[in-house]
Enzyme design. Structure first.
Site: not given
Lengths: 229, 81, 743
Positions: C47, C89, C93-94, C115, C311, C529
């Site tokens: 990630h 962007k 969040h799959n 972001d 968090s 991306g």
């Protein structure tokens, strides 16, 4: 005429209202910070839409304890003009400046869409520019817009002519389908008995320019400029 | 000292959330459920006051802030430490 | 007894290989302690490091004249003229959205917003690309309902309009829904902020929500280190607080506007670790922080937990010592604390103290820049297992019935049930309402408009990843062209399966190359991306799903075109060619139960010529409506143009005989646009098309209250618009209707 837009933490239509009153209506407009005790000499106070304090307790419930609300209450008591839009309407209900309370929309979903509303009382400072029975196309965007009041309050509100807007179909008929959030008597906007405090769920500030798809909100904004005859 | 306050809609007010839960329970076959009322629970951690003061303070907080008395009612209790 | 760190189980829990462990030891000159291992684990994760994908991502075009900032920052920046830039962007969040749909989607929105405003831009638009399993399954309905309310709850509360997006339904997403969130912000060009620390001695400030034990994944091993009850305290689901984030937006934008900070970064994935290493790395500096000063929500957190907590709603700021008091005052105005937790140092290291002891001491460059990049083995995708013999597919007996079924297919049906839950008008810039092609915002103080669209087609990409990659770029640009916008910049979200499988890596490589080729052809750069690998459940991967977010510019917002028919008696023109390609179509899927065949071919030269023809015609004010046939082909496209006209105007269309009428009506060939013009302007439009070498045909007229479509003189479709409209409107709400017996 000078307008003041109150900013609570979590307000998110404050800039929209500011833009509408300053640029679309062309009037001097200022922000009023919720922690201050200063109305900066405005002639009309706008409580904007949004999620004041996240609406975490109830919509508008915490904002009413903001320091500036003391001044707003005194201003209203003296006959000053106060317009609450969406979350601002909810704050006015929590402040008891307007009667009733808001429940969750009947289908339990947030609703953002254009609605048509019927102007019910054209003698208030907020509707003077329009005519009774006129139909306005203005967006709503809320989760808790299902206005409720005990029967006796409802009767009083109706008898006093305090209802200024009702949800209707495009032809002006009051149908169950058009009453999207389930409000009692399809009430979309109210004034107090004296007529100087108004709350409405539809967002007039979102319908003030052709590029946005409607200018019907100008009826409300321009009414505030009309001199009382 | 801890206090628990339960806020729920008055019986006369429609509770669409409660009704939705009831419908869901019926769909799942829990036919014995006649009605559901949904509410909110607040747990307050209090210090520096006596129990008697707490008993005066809690309903004040509940009625003034936590519940909207136009549509809601509340009950409260002080929890033993 | 302590678990040895090079233990296979410990490394596996940290998703690190033995070779990577040895490399880490080499880089820091000793064996890492557990906290340090956690830091490398997070920052060297797929990630954060893009270790499997960066070899291929390099192929994407990232440079163009208008690019102010390409990949590598929190978001890309594109110059739109007049001293203004856009910052945008997309991110996935799959996995969180499958575990807890509401919070997963909500925190996805929160993350992408950070972001954007981290760069000094005010977020002005959100869009979502969503994919779920079929709605017949109650589990999929509940995931969709949760995801939609999560997006709605966060976006609405913070006051950023959700102006568009796309939603698809396919079995492959049942156990792995996709939630890709796009955000766009506007800023003044000279007020962009970056994630940097600048000089030694600058203060490091922590702002926003307190740190709790949220989303600490790798830590589940080594229970001796954490105590046995730790597991129970460690929620994997992060909870979003949009109100806190709204305060953060306002406070952060204020300190940036006043230029009283030098750098800022949000704490997203890998939390404090990510920001305390990336910010100094960009300035060639180090950072020393005291973990005891980090505001904590829970008691007894250890360094590992504090550094790796995910968090939400937290930011890290670098400011000169003389700026610190003003920063604190600005945050206090919004009821937020700005806490000084450390200083910028000159030795290039991240050093963390905890209870007076140094618990972390690693070079930031090793953490940020030295993760190995892998050229993983890949296999050329084999394509669909069986190629259907299309000759054997029976032709429909009743075309009205086919059209009714397609209009009721959730992928095609109207999505108002979804977007009505999103505040899509707040900020009062929304010039086109959701539901009809690209989204459009007016830019205050100018005649320009910002158009944006999200597009991806997993079915095409599964059948041929390279073509699918190209097709997504082409379709996105076509959607922009349909309203009169020219593409100016790209962000992408690449959703794939396990990259360690050569077949998946092959899909990825091919899709990226296809996208690169298409972006090059359109002359647009990818400025950032997100890659989301490991979209697999029970060993079954999703269809490879590259999602493109493309932003376009409209020079004159008064000339914008919409898809709805404007009046009866207008001439309907089809730009482009009807190639009768129905491989991978919604028609084959819905009517024949097939996800098969070759996807429609993409001819980029033709595609661009078609767009240019349309843009020229729009520029001359000749076009009354325009829409591109996609899912459901020409028949569905014509129906939608009727639905989008306020008066529900019908049309009468005729096509010459071809190989198969069903392929003519429902095939999904690219590079086609259905437009309407006044009869007197037909000649001029055909002239422009001819000049650009684009086939253009008059196929009918608008009018009446029915959809009537003939092929070779046979009236195949004859359906009242009102009837078709109801089916299209009601399909999705009907799945969520309360059973009548209870209402």
């Amino acid at each position: 005429m000078k307008f003041g837009v109150v900013v609570f933490p979590g307000s998110n239509c404050d800039a929209d209202a500011y833009h509408a009153f300053r640029d679309a209506l062309g009037q001097p407009t200022t922000y009023l910070w919720h922690k201050d005790h200063d109305l900066k000499g405005v002639d009309c106070v706008i409580l904007p839409g949004g999620f004041s304090y996240g609406d975490y307790l109830r919509s508008g419930a915490i904002a009413r304890f903001s320091p500036l609300m003391q001044e707003v209450r005194e201003f209203a008591d003296k006959g000053g003009l106060v317009l609450g839009i969406c979350n601002g309407f909810q704050v006015l209900l929590e402040l008891n400046l307007l009667p009733g309370a808001m429940l969750r929309n009947k289908k339990l979903k947030f609703l953002c869409q254009y609605v048509t509303i019927r102007l019910e009382n054209d003698r208030t400072p907020f509707t003077r520019k329009g005519t009774k029975g006129q139909i306005l196309r203005i967006p709503i965007a809320h989760f808790d817009g299902n206005w409720y009041a005990p029967l006796e309050t409802l009767k009083e509100v109706e008898d006093n002519g305090q209802v200024v807007f009702r949800y209707c179909d495009p032809e002006g008929a009051l149908t169950e389908e058009a009453n999207v959030n389930g409000s009692l008597h399809a009430i979309a906007g109210l004034v107090n008995k004296r007529g100087n405090v108004c709350g409405m769920m539809p967002h007039p500030e979102r319908a003030v320019e052709p590029v946005l798809g409607s200018e019907d909100g100008l009826v409300v904004l321009q009414s505030l400029l009309e001199k009382i005859s | 000292m801890k206090a628990r306050i339960l806020v729920s809609f008055k019986d006369s007010v429609l509770d669409p959330q409660g009704q939705t839960v009831r419908n869901a329970l019926h769909t799942l076959g829990y036919d014995a459920v006649q009605d559901v009322r949904q509410g909110k629970v607040f747990e307050l951690d209090l210090s520096g006051i006596s129990k008697a003061e707490a008993e005066r303070l809690i309903p004040e907080i509940a009625g003034k802030v936590l519940a909207n008395m136009v549509i809601e009612k509340y009950t409260w209790q002080i929890l033993e430490d | 007894m302590k678990t040895p760190l090079h233990d296979d189980k410990v490394l596996a829990h940290h998703n690190l290989t033995r070779d990577e462990y040895d490399l880490i030891s080499n880089l820091i000159g000793r064996e890492p302690n557990l906290t340090e291992l956690g830091i490398f684990s997070a920052m060297w994760s797929e990630h954060c490091s893009y270790k499997s994908s960066k070899v291929y991502l390099k192929k994407l075009p990232t440079k163009a004249k208008n690019v102010v900032q390409g990949p590598g920052e929190n978001a890309g920046v594109i110059d739109i003229g007049d001293g203004r830039v856009i910052v945008f962007k997309i991110e996935s969040h799959n996995h969180p959205s499958y575990i807890e749909p509401f919070q997963g989607a909500a925190t996805g929105v929160g993350g992408i917003l950070r972001d954007i405003f981290t760069m000094g831009a005010r977020p002005v638009a959100l869009m979502d690309s969503l994919r779920f399993g079929p709605l017949q399954n109650p589990k999929n309905r509940s995931i969709m309902e949760g995801v939609v309310s999560g997006i709605s709850s966060y976006g609405n509360s913070i006051g950023v309009p959700t102006v568009g997006g796309e939603v698809y339904f396919n079995e492959c997403y049942s156990l792995n829904p996709l939630v890709n969130v796009f955000c766009l912000g506007l800023a003044e060009k000279d007020k962009i902020f970056y994630a940097k620390t600048d000089d030694v001695g600058n203060a490091i400030l922590y702002v926003g929500a307190k740190t709790g034990r949220d989303g600490i994944h790798g830590a589940s091993m080594a229970s001796q280190e954490f105590g046995e009850d730790t597991e129970a305290k460690r929620p994997n689901v992060q909870v979003g607080d949009p109100f806190k984030e709204k305060l953060l937006v306002e406070a952060c934008l204020e300190v940036m506007e006043r230029r009283i900070i030098v750098g800022i970064q949000d704490m997203g994935a890998a939390g404090l670790t990510c920001s305390t290493t990336e910010m100094p790395a960009k300035s060639g500096k180090g950072v020393e922080i005291d973990l005891d000063l980090v505001p904590q929500r829970e008691k007894g957190m250890n360094p590992y937990e504090i550094l790796l907590s995910e968090s939400q709603e937290r930011m890290l700021i670098a400011a000169r010592p003389d700026q610190v008091p003003a920063v604190k005052t600005a945050f206090a105005k919004w009821d937020l604390d700005a806490v000084e937790i450390g200083k910028v140092t000159g030795d290039g290291k991240l050093r963390c103290r905890f209870h007076g002891e140094i618990v972390v001491d690693v070079p930031v460059s090793a953490v940020v820049d030295l993760c190995p990049a892998y050229s993983r083995p890949w296999e050329k995708p084999a394509g669909p297992a069986k190629r259907t013999d299309f000759g054997s597919i029976p032709q429909p007996k009743d075309y009205n019935d086919v059209l009714r079924k397609l209009l009721s297919s959730p992928t095609i049906a109207n999505k108002e049930w979804i977007y009505r839950q999103y505040d899509h008008m707040v900020q009062t810039n929304t010039a086109l309402l959701p539901g009809a092609g690209a989204a459009l915002l007016r830019i205050r103080g100018s005649k320009k408009g910002l158009a944006m669209t999200l597009d991806g087609n997993g079915r095409f990409a599964a059948l041929d990843p390279r073509t699918g990659g190209k097709a997504s770029v082409a379709e996105a640009c076509r959607n922009l062209a349909c309203i009169g916008a020219r593409p100016i910049g790209v962000t992408n979200c690449l959703n794939f399966g396990n990259p360690e499988k050569p077949g998946v890596m092959g899909q990825f490589k091919e899709a990226v190359e296809g996208m690169s080729e298409a972006c090059d052809a359109f002359g647009i750069a990818v400025t950032g991306g997100n890659v989301s690998f490991y979209n697999e459940t029970e060993g079954v991967a999703i269809d490879p799903t590259p999602v493109l977010g493309i932003v376009g510019l409209v020079e004159d917002i008064d000339k914008v075109v919409t898809p709805g028919f404007k009046a009866g008696g207008d001439t309907v023109i089809l730009l482009g060619e009807n190639k009768e390609e129905f491989g991978g179509s919604e028609y084959l899927n819905v009517i024949h139960g097939l996800n098969d065949g070759l996807p429609p071919t993409v001819d980029l030269d033709r595609e661009i010529a078609v767009h240019e023809t349309l843009l020229e015609a729009i520029g001359e004010g000749l076009v009354r409506s325009a829409d591109d046939p996609s899912e459901g082909g020409l028949a569905v496209c014509a129906a939608e143009c009727a639905f989008h006209s306020p008066e529900k105007i019908g049309c009468d269309l005729s096509f010459e005989e071809g190989e198969r009428p069903d392929a003519i009506l429902f095939g999904e060939s690219h590079a086609r646009i259905l437009l309407t013009v006044r009869p007197e302007n037909v000649g001029r439009v055909l002239e422009i098309a001819e000049k650009r070498g684009v086939p253009a045909k008059i196929i009918g007229t608008t009018g009446g209250s029915s959809l009537r479509i003939r092929v070779a003189e046979n009236l195949l479709v004859n359906l009242p618009v009102a009837v078709a409209y109801r089916l299209w409107m009601d399909a999705i709400p009907d799945y969520f209707a309360v059973p009548k017996s209870f209402s």
